[in-house]
Design an enzyme around this catalytic site. Structure first.
Site, PDB file in Angstrom:
ATOM      1  N   LYS A   1       0.854  -1.182   0.000  1.00 23.71           N
ATOM      2  CA  LYS A   1       0.000   0.000   0.000  1.00 23.71           C
ATOM      3  C   LYS A   1       0.888   1.229   0.000  1.00 23.71           C
ATOM      4  O   LYS A   1       2.041   1.176   0.454  1.00 23.71           O
ATOM      5  CB  LYS A   1      -0.891   0.018   1.247  1.00 23.71           C
ATOM      6  CG  LYS A   1      -2.170   0.817   1.081  1.00 23.71           C
ATOM      7  CD  LYS A   1      -3.223   0.042   0.287  1.00 23.71           C
ATOM      8  CE  LYS A   1      -4.557   0.769   0.299  1.00 23.71           C
ATOM      9  NZ  LYS A   1      -5.602  -0.015  -0.375  1.00 23.71           N
TER      10      LYS A   1
ATOM     11  N   LYS B   1     -18.015   5.904  -4.003  1.00 22.19           N
ATOM     12  CA  LYS B   1     -18.076   5.131  -5.253  1.00 22.19           C
ATOM     13  C   LYS B   1     -18.496   3.686  -5.025  1.00 22.19           C
ATOM     14  O   LYS B   1     -19.043   3.058  -5.927  1.00 22.19           O
ATOM     15  CB  LYS B   1     -16.733   5.198  -5.973  1.00 22.19           C
ATOM     16  CG  LYS B   1     -15.548   4.627  -5.202  1.00 22.19           C
ATOM     17  CD  LYS B   1     -14.264   4.831  -5.983  1.00 22.19           C
ATOM     18  CE  LYS B   1     -13.053   4.262  -5.266  1.00 22.19           C
ATOM     19  NZ  LYS B   1     -11.796   4.463  -6.021  1.00 22.19           N
TER      20      LYS B   1
END
Length: 370
Positions: free
Chosen positions: A90, A193
């Site tokens: 990440k 989203k």
């Protein structure tokens, strides 16, 4: 000053201790563009570490480091459980994306990604978009989650929401003996989203959906995507959590499920798209003791990483969608393992992911010439 028997750690040694599970943590800075970023590679046992880049205005560098270490570890488990030949990593960029994002900053970040020679593959996450990844890709080959115009799949929220729906259907099967959501009240917290697409899926399956978002406009937009009603807007979080819910679907940032909430939640199922939903150790045990079924977040929100991973082989929407639909079967395996081992679903998901990382990772001991 240390007051115990252990010697005090120096700052560098403390960082190594903090990231002791991780293979590599890279601190990136480019003064000209204003870039400040951290890339964390948790594991490459299954392959290159894949995980998105989060662009967020963290209160301090310590918060950013804590977030990237936690998120990268979660990606190792998510990718393993999803059956991908990818490790976990990440990245976080420190700053306000609305003010600080620029072509120069994103390209500088891309050069740092490229410097890792493929050990880390980035993608979009909270605060970054497919368009941003197109800019990053001007400096590195090791990027996915790109726009359709550049050969990518576009917004990964599409398959993330589909995967969360599969998790809810599998959970309903176990909790109620049927995946029929007709008449069920499902609370979706976060209408971004993923959340807004999940709302539409749930209404299509006959559920009544209660929506809350810190931005009332986002909640209103989610309702606007649905025809014919079926969506209620909660005026605030207190009203949302006080609603009589069958399913609680956290789809905002992580850490919303505290011990206090777990002790009072009305829902029988917790299943949502947010990462790191459990705010503290022991929360899942509180839920289990109350008879509330918790669907491990990294199990059900894996649709997004399935989508961006598929781009690496040349995106095939039918192939990626079929794999995301498979999250339902994976959830069934997790729940069955939990019952057989007398452990929580979260512990079962960890067990299955760790088994795969160990068994497939061990294949690296077989030397391949050339």
């Amino acid at each position: 000053m240390s007051t115990g028997s252990e010697p005090a750690r120096r700052p560098g040694a403390e960082l190594l201790h903090r990231g002791s599970e991780h293979e590599q943590v890279v601190f990136c800075q480019d003064r000209a563009s204003g870039l400040r970023a951290i890339i964390a590679i948790h594991s490459t046992a299954l392959g290159p570490a894949l995980g998105g880049t989060r662009f967020r205005d963290y209160p301090d560098e310590e918060s950013a480091l804590q977030d990237v270490l936690r998120l990268s570890r979660g990606m190792s488990y998510k990718n393993a459980l999803a059956g991908l030949d990818l490790g976990g990593g990440k990245a976080v960029i420190l700053g306000d994306p609305a003010k600080d994002a620029s072509e120069a900053l994103l390209r500088a970040f891309g050069r740092f990604v490229e410097s890792l020679s493929g050990r880390y593959i980035t993608a979009c996450d909270v605060g970054t978009t497919s368009a941003d990844m197109d800019v990053v890709a001007r400096e590195t080959r090791h990027v996915t989650g790109r726009s359709a115009e550049h050969g990518g799949a576009g917004d990964s929220g599409v398959l993330t929401a589909l995967g969360v729906l599969q998790g809810i259907l599998a959970s309903a099967e176990l909790a109620w003996g049927s995946d029929d959501l007709t008449g069920r009240r499902i609370g979706v917290e976060g209408a971004g989203k993923v959340g807004r697409r999940l709302v539409r899926h749930l209404v299509e399956h006959g559920a009544t959906v209660v929506v809350h978002d810190v931005d009332p406009r986002a909640a209103a937009r989610a309702r606007g995507l649905v025809r014919g009603g079926g969506v209620e807007l909660a005026p605030d979080r207190e009203a949302f959590l006080g609603a009589d819910l069958d399913v609680y679907a956290p789809c905002a940032l992580g850490g919303t499920l505290t011990a206090e909430l777990a002790a009072t939640l009305s829902a029988e199922i917790v299943c949502g798209g947010a990462n790191n939903q459990l705010a503290e150790p022991g929360v899942e045990r509180i839920l289990a003791d109350r008879g509330i079924l918790y669907a491990p977040d990294y199990l059900v929100n894996a649709g997004g990483v399935i989508q961006v991973a598929d781009e690496l082989a040349g995106y095939d929407s039918a192939r990626a969608r079929a794999r995301a639909l498979g999250i339902r079967d994976t959830a069934r395996v997790v729940y069955r393992t939990a019952a057989e081992q007398c452990i929580t679903p979260g512990a079962a998901a960890d067990l299955l992911a760790e088994r795969r990382m160990a068994s497939i990772g061990a294949l690296h001991r077989i030397h391949l010439a050339g």
